[in-house]
Design a protein around this motif. Structure first.
Motif, PDB file in Angstrom:
ATOM      1  N   HIS A 195      47.343 -23.691 -16.163  1.00  0.00           N
ATOM      2  CA  HIS A 195      47.662 -23.967 -14.365  1.00  0.00           C
ATOM      3  C   HIS A 195      47.672 -22.658 -13.982  1.00  0.00           C
ATOM      4  CE1 HIS A 195      48.964 -26.227 -10.976  1.00  0.00           C
ATOM      5  NE2 HIS A 195      50.200 -24.756 -10.800  1.00  0.00           N
ATOM      6  N   ALA A 196      48.680 -21.803 -14.470  1.00  0.00           N
ATOM      7  CA  ALA A 196      48.255 -20.444 -13.484  1.00  0.00           C
ATOM      8  C   ALA A 196      47.329 -19.876 -14.188  1.00  0.00           C
ATOM      9  CB  ALA A 196      49.221 -19.437 -14.853  1.00  0.00           C
ATOM     10  N   MET A 197      46.356 -19.705 -14.808  1.00  0.00           N
ATOM     11  CA  MET A 197      45.036 -19.019 -14.752  1.00  0.00           C
ATOM     12  C   MET A 197      44.251 -19.646 -14.323  1.00  0.00           C
ATOM     13  SD  MET A 197      45.253 -17.686 -19.226  1.00  0.00           S
ATOM     14  CE  MET A 197      42.827 -17.461 -18.803  1.00  0.00           C
ATOM     15  N   ARG A 198      44.086 -20.898 -13.324  1.00  0.00           N
ATOM     16  CA  ARG A 198      43.408 -21.336 -12.818  1.00  0.00           C
ATOM     17  C   ARG A 198      43.105 -20.940 -11.275  1.00  0.00           C
ATOM     18  NH1 ARG A 198      44.504 -27.709 -12.713  1.00  0.00           N
ATOM     19  NH2 ARG A 198      42.905 -27.495 -10.747  1.00  0.00           N
ATOM     20  N   TYR A 199      44.133 -20.382 -11.072  1.00  0.00           N
ATOM     21  CA  TYR A 199      44.372 -19.659  -9.212  1.00  0.00           C
ATOM     22  C   TYR A 199      44.094 -18.100  -9.424  1.00  0.00           C
ATOM     23  CZ  TYR A 199      46.106 -23.960  -8.290  1.00  0.00           C
ATOM     24  OH  TYR A 199      45.949 -25.459  -8.400  1.00  0.00           O
ATOM     25  N   PRO A 200      43.588 -17.587 -10.007  1.00  0.00           N
ATOM     26  CA  PRO A 200      42.901 -15.874 -10.085  1.00  0.00           C
ATOM     27  C   PRO A 200      43.602 -14.860  -9.613  1.00  0.00           C
ATOM     28  CG  PRO A 200      40.942 -16.933 -10.178  1.00  0.00           C
ATOM     29  CD  PRO A 200      41.538 -17.828 -10.304  1.00  0.00           C
ATOM     30  N   ASP A 201      43.879 -14.082  -8.700  1.00  0.00           N
ATOM     31  CA  ASP A 201      43.825 -12.838  -8.726  1.00  0.00           C
ATOM     32  C   ASP A 201      42.658 -13.347  -6.761  1.00  0.00           C
ATOM     33  OD1 ASP A 201      46.000 -11.081  -6.493  1.00  0.00           O
ATOM     34  OD2 ASP A 201      43.997  -9.009  -7.575  1.00  0.00           O
ATOM     35  N   PRO A 202      42.753 -13.298  -6.187  1.00  0.00           N
ATOM     36  CA  PRO A 202      41.812 -12.829  -5.053  1.00  0.00           C
ATOM     37  C   PRO A 202      41.314 -11.215  -5.657  1.00  0.00           C
ATOM     38  CG  PRO A 202      43.338 -14.035  -4.166  1.00  0.00           C
ATOM     39  CD  PRO A 202      43.924 -13.127  -4.689  1.00  0.00           C
ATOM     40  N   ALA A 203      42.050 -10.213  -4.900  1.00  0.00           N
ATOM     41  CA  ALA A 203      40.983  -9.442  -5.842  1.00  0.00           C
ATOM     42  C   ALA A 203      40.049  -8.978  -7.067  1.00  0.00           C
ATOM     43  CB  ALA A 203      42.372  -8.131  -5.829  1.00  0.00           C
ATOM     44  N   ALA A 204      40.886  -9.730  -7.894  1.00  0.00           N
ATOM     45  CA  ALA A 204      40.084  -9.529  -9.058  1.00  0.00           C
ATOM     46  C   ALA A 204      38.541 -10.532  -9.123  1.00  0.00           C
ATOM     47  CB  ALA A 204      40.922 -10.154  -9.969  1.00  0.00           C
ATOM     48  N   LEU A 205      38.982 -11.461  -8.681  1.00  0.00           N
ATOM     49  CA  LEU A 205      37.819 -12.572  -8.644  1.00  0.00           C
ATOM     50  C   LEU A 205      36.987 -12.093  -7.614  1.00  0.00           C
ATOM     51  CD1 LEU A 205      36.652 -15.494  -9.241  1.00  0.00           C
ATOM     52  CD2 LEU A 205      37.756 -16.280  -6.480  1.00  0.00           C
ATOM     53  N   GLN A 206      37.001 -11.433  -6.290  1.00  0.00           N
ATOM     54  CA  GLN A 206      36.129 -10.840  -5.836  1.00  0.00           C
ATOM     55  C   GLN A 206      35.618  -9.103  -6.530  1.00  0.00           C
ATOM     56  OE1 GLN A 206      35.209 -11.517  -2.038  1.00  0.00           O
ATOM     57  NE2 GLN A 206      33.417 -10.100  -2.462  1.00  0.00           N
ATOM     58  N   GLN A 207      36.362  -9.010  -7.533  1.00  0.00           N
ATOM     59  CA  GLN A 207      35.333  -7.515  -7.544  1.00  0.00           C
ATOM     60  C   GLN A 207      34.158  -8.142  -8.857  1.00  0.00           C
ATOM     61  OE1 GLN A 207      35.421  -4.554  -7.478  1.00  0.00           O
ATOM     62  NE2 GLN A 207      34.488  -4.368  -8.834  1.00  0.00           N
ATOM     63  N   SER A 208      34.755  -9.463  -9.374  1.00  0.00           N
ATOM     64  CA  SER A 208      33.644 -10.359 -10.318  1.00  0.00           C
ATOM     65  C   SER A 208      32.556 -10.501  -9.990  1.00  0.00           C
ATOM     66  CB  SER A 208      34.485 -11.457 -11.225  1.00  0.00           C
ATOM     67  OG  SER A 208      33.933 -11.775 -11.179  1.00  0.00           O
ATOM     68  N   VAL A 209      32.844 -10.513  -9.044  1.00  0.00           N
ATOM     69  CA  VAL A 209      31.150 -11.289  -7.469  1.00  0.00           C
ATOM     70  C   VAL A 209      30.686 -10.549  -7.150  1.00  0.00           C
ATOM     71  CG1 VAL A 209      31.072 -12.359  -5.280  1.00  0.00           C
ATOM     72  CG2 VAL A 209      32.708 -13.647  -6.419  1.00  0.00           C
ATOM     73  N   ASP A 210      31.751  -9.194  -6.838  1.00  0.00           N
ATOM     74  CA  ASP A 210      31.143  -8.149  -6.414  1.00  0.00           C
ATOM     75  C   ASP A 210      30.216  -7.649  -7.728  1.00  0.00           C
ATOM     76  OD1 ASP A 210      31.493  -8.022  -4.084  1.00  0.00           O
ATOM     77  OD2 ASP A 210      33.424  -6.547  -4.046  1.00  0.00           O
ATOM     78  N   ASP A 211      30.741  -7.433  -8.518  1.00  0.00           N
ATOM     79  CA  ASP A 211      29.782  -7.168 -10.222  1.00  0.00           C
ATOM     80  C   ASP A 211      28.989  -7.162 -10.397  1.00  0.00           C
ATOM     81  OD1 ASP A 211      31.565  -4.610 -10.221  1.00  0.00           O
ATOM     82  OD2 ASP A 211      33.071  -5.546 -11.763  1.00  0.00           O
ATOM     83  N   PHE A 212      28.830  -9.059 -10.091  1.00  0.00           N
ATOM     84  CA  PHE A 212      27.779 -10.082 -10.689  1.00  0.00           C
ATOM     85  C   PHE A 212      26.313  -9.756  -9.734  1.00  0.00           C
ATOM     86  CE2 PHE A 212      24.996 -13.382  -9.576  1.00  0.00           C
ATOM     87  CZ  PHE A 212      24.638 -14.070 -11.352  1.00  0.00           C
ATOM     88  N   MET A 213      26.635  -9.384  -8.278  1.00  0.00           N
ATOM     89  CA  MET A 213      25.414  -9.554  -7.019  1.00  0.00           C
ATOM     90  C   MET A 213      24.400  -7.758  -7.313  1.00  0.00           C
ATOM     91  SD  MET A 213      25.200 -12.035  -6.049  1.00  0.00           S
ATOM     92  CE  MET A 213      24.052 -11.317  -4.355  1.00  0.00           C
ATOM     93  N   THR A 214      25.993  -7.064  -7.610  1.00  0.00           N
ATOM     94  CA  THR A 214      25.510  -5.772  -7.822  1.00  0.00           C
ATOM     95  C   THR A 214      24.117  -5.890  -9.185  1.00  0.00           C
ATOM     96  OG1 THR A 214      27.426  -4.607  -7.233  1.00  0.00           O
ATOM     97  CG2 THR A 214      26.067  -3.219  -8.561  1.00  0.00           C
ATOM     98  N   ALA A 215      24.272  -5.962 -10.731  1.00  0.00           N
ATOM     99  CA  ALA A 215      24.197  -6.625 -11.554  1.00  0.00           C
ATOM    100  C   ALA A 215      22.229  -7.476 -11.468  1.00  0.00           C
ATOM    101  CB  ALA A 215      24.807  -7.038 -12.628  1.00  0.00           C
TER     102      ALA A 215
END
Length: 316
Positions: A195-215
């Motif tokens: 339940h706690a991991m279903r709501y990740p930190d927005p900064a970490a989620l944004q960083q993951s999306v940025d890394d994906f788009m860069t790749a």
């Protein structure tokens, strides 16, 4: 999993080619009774062997709560101390699917590159942009399988031999003993963490999306460069395909390349004999026909000459 018998009885050592290994489960608050789970082992024998097959063991009826740590502990503490290189579970799902590209991920940013080409490849060719996971531990289906790869073939053979010896002697092997603090807990604690991991930190989620788009952008650029190179290469006749308009989308470029490759395949299919095209075959046939006509006319002249010299020609 079946209840553990009260008295020691005869245990089946093998089933077909598998060695039967009883695993003891101590009483738990959720199930306050000792029980036994039977694990089946044999040397791995896939239909298409690889160079790693001789040092692999195939496991059947793997416990649902098994992890790589559990199996490493099992072979290290109870079955000869063989060193396990890797464990591959059946149907293991990767929750955070990323993208592989020659882009340094966020975790490796700021780290110095190690010398050597091998280390550099390991650092740059990796999966980036994975979404945060929502489970801290993976569970398996009942009766699942796994392939355990050891560091060498003798270690795999020793582990299988020790499993047969432990079953024959009736030695008790406690499943999960000593690894409780090394793996995530089950039960209500597992779902609280989920339940706690279903709501990740927005900064970490944004960083993951940025890394994906860069790749992804890096992959698209590399693909466009390769397609441009292919389109500029002359075909077998020395022609270069030219397209009308500025078609810059990836799908359009791939379509152009596919059309060019299809045209090349069609031209190759038209080849007959010793790599001649159809128009060349027609020219060759014309030359052959002219040669036959010339030969026929030459024969006629020879016959007329024979008639003038010897008179009428009589058939034999």
């Amino acid at each position: 999993m079946v209840p553990m018998p009260a008295s020691k009885t005869s245990v089946t050592l093998t089933v077909n080619d598998f060695t039967v290994l009883p695993l003891h489960y101590p009483p738990l608050p959720s199930y306050p009774q000792a029980s036994t789970h039977y694990l089946y082992l044999r040397a791995n024998a896939p239909k298409v062997p690889t160079e790693d097959t001789p040092r692999e063991l195939f496991l059947v009826n793997v416990p649902v709560d098994a992890t790589e740590i559990h199996l490493r502990s099992l072979f290290a503490d109870y079955l000869g101390g063989g060193r396990v290189e890797s464990v591959a579970f059946e149907g293991t799902k990767r929750i955070g699917k990323g993208i592989t590209a020659p882009v340094v991920s966020a975790k490796s940013r700021g780290k110095k590159r190690k010398r050597g080409a091998e280390n550099e490849d390991v650092e740059t060719e990796q999966e980036v942009g994975k979404l945060p996971e929502v489970w801290d531990r993976e569970l398996h289906s009942s009766g699942g399988t796994a392939v355990v790869t050891f560091v060498d073939k003798p270690s795999a053979e020793l582990a299988l031999k020790e499993a047969r010896r432990a079953t024959k002697s009736g030695r008790q092997i406690v499943w999960g003993a000593g690894v409780e603090s090394k793996v995530a807990p089950l039960g209500s604690a597992r779902y609280s963490m989920h339940h706690a991991m279903r709501y990740p930190d927005p900064a970490a989620l944004q960083q993951s999306v940025d890394d994906f788009m860069t790749a992804f952008s890096a992959q698209e650029a590399a693909r466009a460069k390769e397609l441009s190179r292919v389109r500029s290469v002359p075909d077998a006749d020395g022609f270069v395909t030219v397209t009308r308009g500025a078609r810059t989308t990836t799908a359009a470029r791939e379509e152009d390349v596919e059309k060019k490759e299809e045209a090349v395949r069609k031209r190759e299919k038209k080849k007959v004999g010793e790599d001649f095209y159809r128009f060349q075959v027609r020219e060759k046939r014309k030359e052959e026909q002219l040669g036959l006509v010339r030969g026929f006319e030459e024969d006629q002249r020879r016959v007329e000459e024979m008639r003038r010299r010897r008179g009428k020609v009589r058939p034999e």
